[in-house]
Design an enzyme around this catalytic site. Structure first.
Site, short mmCIF file in Angstrom:
data_model
loop_
_atom_site.label_atom_id
_atom_site.label_comp_id
_atom_site.label_asym_id
_atom_site.label_seq_id
_atom_site.Cartn_x
_atom_site.Cartn_y
_atom_site.Cartn_z
N HIS A 306 0.85 -1.19 0.00
CA HIS A 306 0.00 0.00 0.00
C HIS A 306 0.89 1.24 0.00
CE1 HIS A 306 -2.33 3.09 2.43
NE2 HIS A 306 -3.11 2.88 1.40
N ASN A 307 0.53 2.24 -0.81
CA ASN A 307 1.34 3.47 -0.89
C ASN A 307 2.83 3.13 -0.97
OD1 ASN A 307 -1.01 4.94 -0.75
ND2 ASN A 307 -0.69 5.69 1.32
N HIS A 351 1.52 11.35 -1.71
CA HIS A 351 0.26 11.14 -1.01
C HIS A 351 -0.47 12.48 -1.01
CE1 HIS A 351 -2.02 9.30 2.63
NE2 HIS A 351 -2.49 8.85 1.48
#
Length: 783
Positions: A306-307, A351
């Protein structure tokens, strides 16, 4: 002393001698942080220390065994930012295992840079090819270097006492002096060379292994070929080609040429075997690629991050291509990239709506192209979170196609509309893009046959909804980017019945962890059935701003394939992920059990009886001893740990359990019990040859001799995690080491468990010695 300090397999070349003389280089952390440091290879040829030019103070030291690789040129973001100032032939990057940051260096000349690059690579090759005996010898050298403060190649008794404290050994001074004097054959009052080796052997004598050896040895001095075969069959449950295996083990691990010629195994050779990969708890056959890779993608658990671009937290953390490199090297096969409009028409990755740093999308794709298939040949899924304008979406598509070329999958494997997903085998060396798509896959295919079925009257509502969605997508999605999506079209999840009626195998839904949990509670069996034919991705809650993780186990229990975790965050959750995917050649794909691949399955993880098959399996673990346990990172100088072992079972709810041994106090006495154990201890029959001698070095080489027992209703989904902790009665226990593996990969018998650090890297020679017994349920009665 040189014979002890320098590994016998290292040839002292001009390059290594130059490294031992030392080199002044720039250590760089950013465009503005460039400091001169003096780097030197130590006499052991396995340790490098460096000090400040200005202060002369030793800044740090590292072992060659901590180094994963060396990259030449501008192959880090820091060195790329200095490309105009320093030429690539003077730059290189030292990459460490685990989550430790890279070391970026700039030499004064291309010749000096090449000396260090080639020298380091030579030493890395030696370190990675060491057998168990050589690793232990190197470990002794490392400790000798640390303890020999005046660097005279010998140690007096005070230096030995300091060494014992550093090694986590709390020993009676009189006993320590006796061992010291026994090893001091030259009676010089100091230990050097082989004398230090003798002292170490006395310090680490394995009485429990010697007792086991003598149980099978008629003369107590050796195991004949037939005696070794008996041990392998009776205790290790090796039932195929046992004589051939025994011969191989003797040839590989017996240090005495005379014993090898007589096809016998000495006590030293027996210990080397037990500490080897063949003596590990992890079935060595399952380390290699051992599963069927020809089934549809949805039939596999897929290692997913994730990310991926973040290497710290979700708010202010650094975005870095290192996140992608590290994830891919760990076998990750599904990566995430968040794309936003950037300056000068260049899309950026970060992000959104936070203070995280930014990296160009172009660099991410270049990194992907370079590293995607270094660890695994099987497909990589790039999960695209697209926040770009139409103009920069065109740039995304152009960069993906130009940089990845044939690696990027832009058409179905056979040119037809798929009735099921292709297999990892069919998609080898391919990168699949996951994201939104305009229309359906069949719209972009011209081939005959496999046409979409006619829509019935009952489906008109869904058809109208699909038209509205296509119209919306056309307004916000560039056609060029849409055309890059083939097998992983992102769609909203509207319920299992809706998906079954109107969705396609080539479509995928993403669910936040809370939504996935609710579906597991409310419709466990439907969730399992859904995952037999379509991919599901689960991702962490947006509230996890510290990049913490949820447990992936509950998602795997219903067959979710793409369970995305923050790879940069160490802890139990990533231990489970590493444990599951450490098998099957670390290729990033693990085949789900048969009852999770059948579309008509009745399995529901909340009801173990829904799994067709025999009753529960009993797993009995005798925790015998620990070896060379390290001190915890934050321990006070001289403090010896009070170790305990906790065994955790992660699986379906009925199998979730943990038990722990008593902790061993400094004096060697066991204390405590199975605190907070979810599963109570069962009465256990005595295991064969239980050792009984208490260790004189409780923190360093503790002895527990305790038996823990678990019942596994769905062993196919169970992961077993061994954790060693330093007991603390006033606060939370400190982590010492762990090892996690799938139950399916466990080898029964007397086994060593080689411990890993908090970030998943090995900490040799730290290990646990256990006996594993697996009791299958009785089969149907015979007529």
């Amino acid at each position: 002393m040189a014979s002890l300090l320098c590994n016998a397999r290292i040839q002292l070349t001009d390059t290594l001698e130059q490294m031992q003389q030392g080199t002044l280089m720039r250590k760089v952390k950013s465009k503005s942080w460039k400091k001169q440091r003096y780097f030197k290879l130590q006499d052991d040829c396995m340790t490098i220390w460096y000090q400040s030019k200005r202060t002369g103070k030793t800044e740090s030291a590292f072992s060659i065994s901590d180094v994963e690789t060396v990259r030449e040129g501008h192959q880090s973001e820091v060195l790329q930012s200095l490309a105009e100032e320093f030429p690539p032939e003077r730059c290189f990057t030292i990459v460490f295992f685990g989550r430790r940051g890279n070391l970026d260096l700039i030499a004064s000349s291309a010749e000096e840079a090449q000396c260090w690059v080639q020298g380091l690579r030579q030493l890395i090759e030696v370190a990675t090819s060491m057998d168990q005996r050589e690793k232990i010898d190197q470990w002794i050298r490392d400790w000798f270097q640390k303890a020999d403060k005046n660097k005279d190649g010998r140690m007096n008794f005070k230096e030995v006492q300091r060494l014992l404290k550093m090694m986590n050994v709390d020993m009676n001074e009189d006993h320590a002096l006796r061992l010291f004097q026994a090893a001091d054959k030259s009676e010089s009052g100091t230990l050097e060379g082989e004398e230090f080796v003798l002292f170490y052997k006395a310090l680490t004598q394995r009485e429990e292994v010697l007792s086991l050896f003598q149980d099978f040895s008629e003369d107590g001095k050796k195991l004949t070929l037939l005696e070794l075969v008996d041990f392998l069959r009776q205790e290790q449950l090796e039932d195929e080609g046992t004589e051939e295996l025994a011969m191989e083990l003797i040839d590989k691990y017996e240090p005495s040429e005379t014993a090898r010629a007589r096809h016998a195994l000495s006590a030293d050779g027996f210990l080397m075997y037990l500490c080897s990969p063949e003596g590990s708890i992890f079935n060595p056959r399952h380390r290699a690629l051992w599963q069927d890779m020809s089934q549809p993608l949805c039939h596999y658990f897929i290692s997913s991050s994730h990310n991926t671009y973040l290497i710290e937290d979700q708010i202010r953390g650094q975005s870095s291509i290192e996140g992608y490199i590290r994830a891919l090297k760990r076998g990750c096969r599904c990566l995430e990239v968040d794309c936003w409009d950037g300056p000068n028409g260049e899309p950026m990755v970060y992000h959104g709506h936070t203070f995280t740093s930014k990296i160009p999308f172009r660099e991410v794709v270049s990194t992907l192209g370079k590293y995607a298939f270094k660890t695994s040949d099987y497909p990589v899924i790039l999960s695209l979170e697209n926040h770009c304008s139409m103009e920069q979406q065109e740039v995304l598509a152009q960069q993906l196609k130009a940089i990845l070329g044939e690696q990027l999958l832009t058409a179905t494997t056979d040119g037809r509309v798929p009735t099921q997903l292709p297999s990892p085998e069919e998609l080898k060396h391919k990168i699949l893009l996951k994201g939104k798509k305009i229309g359906r896959l069949e719209d972009m295919l011209d081939g005959p046959g496999d046409e979409a079925p006619d829509v019935s009257d009952d489906d008109n509502g869904a058809e109208a909804e699909e038209r509205r969605r296509v119209k919306k997508d056309k307004e916000s999605l560039a056609q060029a980017l849409s055309d890059c999506i083939v097998y992983c079209k992102s769609v909203s999840f509207r319920g299992f019945q809706e998906a079954r009626s109107h969705s396609r195998p080539s479509e995928i839904s993403s669910l936040a962890e809370a939504k996935a949990r609710k579906l597991i509670r409310d419709a466990g069996n439907e969730f399992v059935r859904h995952n037999t034919w379509q991919l599901t991705r689960v991702y962490p809650s947006g509230m996890r701003t510290d990049s913490s993780n949820y447990s992936p186990q509950e998602m795997w229990n219903v067959g979710c394939q793409i369970v995305a975790l923050n790879f940069q965050t160490a802890g139990m959750e990533m231990d489970l992920c590493d444990g599951l995917f450490s098998q099957n050649g670390r290729c990033g794909y693990v085949l789900k059990p048969p009852f999770m691949r059948d579309e008509e399955t009745l399995f529901n993880p909340s009801d173990p009886s829904s799994r067709e098959g025999p009753g529960p399996i009993t797993l009995t673990i005798q925790v015998i001893s620990g070896q060379q346990l390290p001190k915890v990172a934050n321990s006070k100088d001289g403090a010896v740990i009070d170790p305990l072992v906790r065994v955790e079972i992660h699986g379906v709810p009925a199998d979730q359990a943990h038990q722990e041994t008593k902790y061993i106090e400094n004096n060697g006495e066991p204390h405590g019990g199975t605190r907070d154990a979810v599963a109570p201890r069962q009465p256990v029959p005595a295991l064969p040859h239980p050792p009984s001698t208490r260790s004189p070095f409780p923190g360093f080489n503790p002895r527990w001799d305790e038996t823990l027992q678990f019942q596994l209703h769905v062993p196919e989904l169970a992961l077993v995690r061994f954790v060693v902790e330093d007991y603390d009665k006033t606060s939370r226990n400190d982590f010492v080491g762990q090892f996690t593996l799938a139950f399916a990969n466990i080898k029964p018998g007397y086994r060593h468990i080689h411990l890993l650090s908090k970030d998943g890297t090995s900490i040799p020679p730290s290990s646990l010695f256990v006996h594993i017994h697996i009791t299958e349920p009785p089969g149907p009665e015979q007529d």
